[in-house]
Design an enzyme around this catalytic site. Structure first.
Site, PDB file in Angstrom:
ATOM      1  N   LYS A  42     -14.089  12.502  45.318  1.00 41.94           N
ATOM      2  CA  LYS A  42     -13.126  11.473  44.908  1.00 41.94           C
ATOM      3  C   LYS A  42     -12.128  11.141  46.023  1.00 41.94           C
ATOM      4  CE  LYS A  42      -9.551  14.285  42.686  1.00 41.94           C
ATOM      5  NZ  LYS A  42      -8.516  14.017  43.672  1.00 41.94           N
ATOM      6  N   THR A  43     -11.738  12.157  46.805  1.00 47.45           N
ATOM      7  CA  THR A  43     -10.792  11.898  47.901  1.00 47.45           C
ATOM      8  C   THR A  43     -11.420  10.955  48.920  1.00 47.45           C
ATOM      9  OG1 THR A  43      -9.813  14.092  47.606  1.00 47.45           O
ATOM     10  CG2 THR A  43      -9.355  12.965  49.676  1.00 47.45           C
ATOM     11  N   ASP A 234      -4.360   8.609  41.971  1.00 47.58           N
ATOM     12  CA  ASP A 234      -5.217   9.801  41.978  1.00 47.58           C
ATOM     13  C   ASP A 234      -4.892  10.661  40.760  1.00 47.58           C
ATOM     14  OD1 ASP A 234      -7.021  11.694  42.846  1.00 47.58           O
ATOM     15  OD2 ASP A 234      -5.656  12.607  44.297  1.00 47.58           O
ATOM     16  N   GLU A 235      -5.875  11.418  40.272  1.00 43.96           N
ATOM     17  CA  GLU A 235      -5.688  12.359  39.153  1.00 43.96           C
ATOM     18  C   GLU A 235      -5.011  11.671  37.957  1.00 43.96           C
ATOM     19  OE1 GLU A 235      -7.182  15.030  39.340  1.00 43.96           O
ATOM     20  OE2 GLU A 235      -7.055  15.980  41.300  1.00 43.96           O
ATOM     21  N   GLN A 265     -11.044  17.311  33.297  1.00 45.62           N
ATOM     22  CA  GLN A 265     -10.129  18.219  33.991  1.00 45.62           C
ATOM     23  C   GLN A 265      -8.670  17.945  33.610  1.00 45.62           C
ATOM     24  OE1 GLN A 265     -11.214  19.290  38.193  1.00 45.62           O
ATOM     25  NE2 GLN A 265     -12.665  17.613  37.997  1.00 45.62           N
ATOM     26  N   ARG A 623     -14.674  25.516  40.154  1.00 47.38           N
ATOM     27  CA  ARG A 623     -14.023  25.889  41.417  1.00 47.38           C
ATOM     28  C   ARG A 623     -15.020  26.577  42.344  1.00 47.38           C
ATOM     29  NH1 ARG A 623     -11.450  22.348  41.554  1.00 47.38           N
ATOM     30  NH2 ARG A 623     -12.530  21.814  39.643  1.00 47.38           N
TER      31      ARG A 623
END
Length: 765
Positions: A42-43, A234-235, A265, A623
């Site tokens: 995503k980044t 973002d997020e 998430q 993770r």
């Protein structure tokens, strides 16, 4: 703006993206929702989407990019700079919600009755102010706990409830009455008055005041709507109501809004985050485009498929199916322990094994837990193995006393009305200004509703309150701060900071303490000065503001994920699952996988809360890059007693083919909670189990029990266990420290005991 070769620029980076990523990057017009699964890049998509806008000739200053951490903003800025150059990237409005809105508020501060030099309270400053207010109101601080009151005020602000509205809400007041804190609203009102009086805002104010600014000054809102033609967030699943509303208002003019996030998430509801913001994006922007990034580049296929098994059980979600083209990898290993201590041993044994026999670095391991309290036993187990570790999210460098002392000098120099900074340093280092003097200053400030600094500057009007010696000391302190103020206007941040550190007496005070702690505190001050020097040099090179207020602003806006140093030695990382979001490790241990621990007890009966717990487990799983270990204990100390427990339902939600060491039949605990006192005396459970052993096990005379060595245990032996009672050994397996005995108990069913930790007894003949 420097020119970019559009064709060459676009071809270069587009070929690095998969088809889904390309679609999300190239379609820049109108509202877009990018659902980005864990490890899906995503980044990169956010970065390249901004680069695509720049390649189309959109001026950098017309682009607003909002993140949740400075670390994320820095990473994106670095990548964009590599693509388009520092000169262009520097003009982007990119940063955390709080840093961007703080910038806007400084430009428009006078509209809200603040100065552009307002300072920002951290959590401890807010608690200190609340403690003072609670004390002044003569309230019981055991009832009106500053933490609880601050949490209540924070939640109100994040929902845009100001103090006046708070006091007029029957529902809110009823809730406070139920908590036996009926005066919380009055504390909130006084807290806000004191912050305004001190020309300070707390973190939540940066969101609340921005909303008030846009609500009360439509011309200001229109200015920023015109300024930002493209907005990227973002997020997005972590946004609260205040953040959601600001973004919605800013995007009303152009509708060029792109939000990136993963509903799977969303784990921060306790901070006010609303999963509805991402789930209902389609309702806010009916003409939106949906892009799904479903390829996970981080984890093995086993880990990704296992995570899909779990998250598919949630009802409230945006449908997607993540996949991986990485290797299949190892199955998820489930470690079953008889106690929390044994769990710690098993976890550290696996780390020791992989580190020593497979040459894994300790920094490749993370141990995750649901609650901070679980870390103690894990830390003890690591120390016994001499395995180095670090606690992620421990005390921040900027929260250390000596650092906060010097920062308070900087804050008061920048904003003389900062009440908490004033109280912190007026008698540090000691200058003979006692508590009674400070209390008198506070009484006068409270009576006239002015700042402590205003009282200090008008001592001639209250001369009868203080003796001549005290007035002289106060005036000397005031003169010193005035000199510092003049200094900061002329010198860069580093030169000003060094002079303040020396002239204030802090350096001398710490130099007089030659204990190891004192030396460490002085080293911390030097490290702070080193950081300011680095800030100053960087700002100078980039043509940015290199003065002390600019440095102070950056420190005040650090988030809870920005305090960690990257590459901090070769150590195992311990952290809560909440703190792990956004990170990745080769090997992840998820500990305490038990019902009423994970999922947490208070969430089991609440469907929405249970879904968030499941999302939290999904975050923990994803993770990991190579391996996942899940551990649980069949008994654990809680409140000084041993309580029996059973495996978490989340383990069972993973298909059997992805697990090793676990069968899907639920391991039921005894129908009572085992309670063993902390003493070492042997006691039988006070209530008998319903199940009866199919093997005849004769009763044991406990007066004739003797401890036995694990090496003497053989099949057929009659033994006694402090928790499970009398039993018979059925079989043995494993060697050395991994040797286990399968035992059937008269009252506890069949259990597998790790002999190294099982305290067994037998009846003497």
């Amino acid at each position: 703006m420097p020119e970019i070769n559009n064709q060459e620029f676009t071809v270069d980076f587009i070929k690095e993206l998969n088809s889904s990523q390309q679609a999300a990057v190239l379609n820049t017009e109108g509202p877009s929702l990018v659902v980005a699964g864990a490890g899906s890049g995503k980044t990169r998509v956010l970065t390249y989407r901004i680069a695509q806008l720049l390649s189309q000739g959109i001026p950098a200053y017309k682009i607003l990019a909002l993140t949740f951490t400075n670390k994320a903003a820095r990473e994106m800025q670095k990548r964009i700079s590599a693509l388009v150059g520092n000169e262009i990237a520097a003009n982007l409005w990119m940063g955390t919600f709080h840093s961007i809105f703080s910038k806007i508020l400084r430009f428009e501060a006078d509209k809200l009755g603040y100065t552009s030099s307002f300072t920002i309270y951290d959590t401890q400053d807010s608690k200190n102010l609340l403690k003072a207010i609670i004390k002044e109101m003569k309230l019981d601080d055991k009832v009106y706990k500053p933490n609880a009151v601050l949490g209540r005020i924070s939640m109100a602000k994040n929902n845009l409830v100001v103090a006046q509205s708070y006091l007029q809400s029957a529902r809110i007041l009823s809730e406070d009455n139920a908590c036996k804190r009926p005066l919380t609203g009055e504390i909130y009102k006084q807290y806000q008055q004191r912050c305004k009086q001190s020309d300070t805002m707390d973190f939540d104010d940066l969101l609340l005041q921005t909303n008030i600014l846009f609500r009360d000054f439509p011309e200001i809102l229109a200015k920023y709507q015109q300024k930002f033609s493209y907005i990227l967030v973002d997020e997005y699943q972590d946004t609260n109501y205040a953040q959601y509303l600001i973004v919605k208002k800013l995007s009303q003019e152009h509708h060029n809004i792109c939000v990136v996030g993963d509903d799977a998430q969303s784990i921060y509801s306790f901070r006010g985050a609303r999963i509805e913001n991402i789930l209902n994006f389609k309702n806010d922007y009916p003409d939106y485009k949906l892009y799904k990034l479903e390829q996970n580049y981080r984890s093995t296929t086993t880990i990704v498929d296992a995570a899909n098994c779990v998250i598919s059980k949630n009802k409230e979600q945006i449908p997607k199916r993540t996949f991986s083209e990485n290797e299949e990898g190892e199955k998820i290993k489930v470690l079953r322990a008889l106690s929390d201590k044994e769990e710690g041993f098993q976890v550290t044994h696996e780390i020791f094994r992989l580190a020593n026999y497979e040459q894994q670095e300790y920094s490749d391991f993370a141990i995750l837990y649901r609650t901070n309290a679980q870390s103690r036993i894990l830390e003890e187990a690591l120390r016994k193995r001499n395995i180095p570790y670090k606690i992620y999210g421990g005390q921040s460098f900027y929260q250390r006393k000596e650092i906060k002392d010097l920062l308070a000098y900087f804050r008061l120099t920048v904003n003389q009305n900062d009440e908490e900074a004033f109280k912190r340093i007026i008698n540090y280092p000691r200058r003979g200004i006692g508590d009674s003097t400070i209390e008198k200053l506070q009484d006068i400030a409270g009576k006239y509703r002015v700042s402590l600094w205003t009282v200090l500057c008008n001592l001639n009007k209250v001369a009868d309150t203080f003796n001549a010696g005290t007035i002289a000391k106060l005036q000397k302190f005031g003169s010193m701060i005035e000199k510092f103020k003049e200094l900061t206007a002329k010198e860069n941040a580093y030169d000003a900071a060094v002079i303040i550190a020396r002239s204030s007496g802090i350096i001398d005070d710490l130099s007089n303490d030659e204990t190891p702690e004192g030396v460490s505190r002085k080293e911390n001050i030097q490290e702070l000065l080193n950081g300011i020097k680095d800030f100053t040099e960087t700002a100078y090179k980039e043509g940015q503001n290199d003065k002390l207020p600019a440095f102070l602003e950056g420190v005040a806006l650090l988030t809870d994920q920005d305090g960690e140093k990257e590459g901090d030695f070769n150590k195992v990382t311990l952290m809560t699952i909440h703190a792990s979001k956004g990170l990745e490790f080769a090997n992840v241990f998820i500990t305490g996988m038990e019902e009423e621990l994970f999922p947490a007890q208070q969430c089991v009966s609440n469907p929405a809360a249970l879904e968030e717990e499941r999302r939290l487990f999904y975050v923990a799983l994803t993770r990991a890059q190579k391996r996942v270990f899940m551990s649980y204990a069949t008994s654990r100390y809680k409140n000084g007693q041993v309580v029996s427990s059973r495996n978490s339902r989340f383990i069972e939600e993973i298909d059997q083919e992805f697990l090793e060491g676990f069968t899907t039949m639920r391991e039921e605990p005894s129908p009572f909670k085992l309670r063993t006192p902390l003493s070492s005396s042997i006691q039988k459970p006070s209530i008998r189990l319903n199940a009866v052993s199919p093997i005849d096990i004769p009763p044991i005379d406990r007066s004739k029990l003797k401890a036995i060595d694990s090496g003497t245990v053989v099949p057929g032996m009659l033994i006694f266990h402090p928790t499970f009672g009398a039993g018979k050994v059925l079989s043995l397996e494993g060697l050395g420290v991994q040797k286990k005995a399968k035992v059937i108990f008269a009252e506890g069913g069949t259990r597998t005991l790790l002999l190294k930790f099982a305290k067994l007894y037998m009846q003497e003949e």
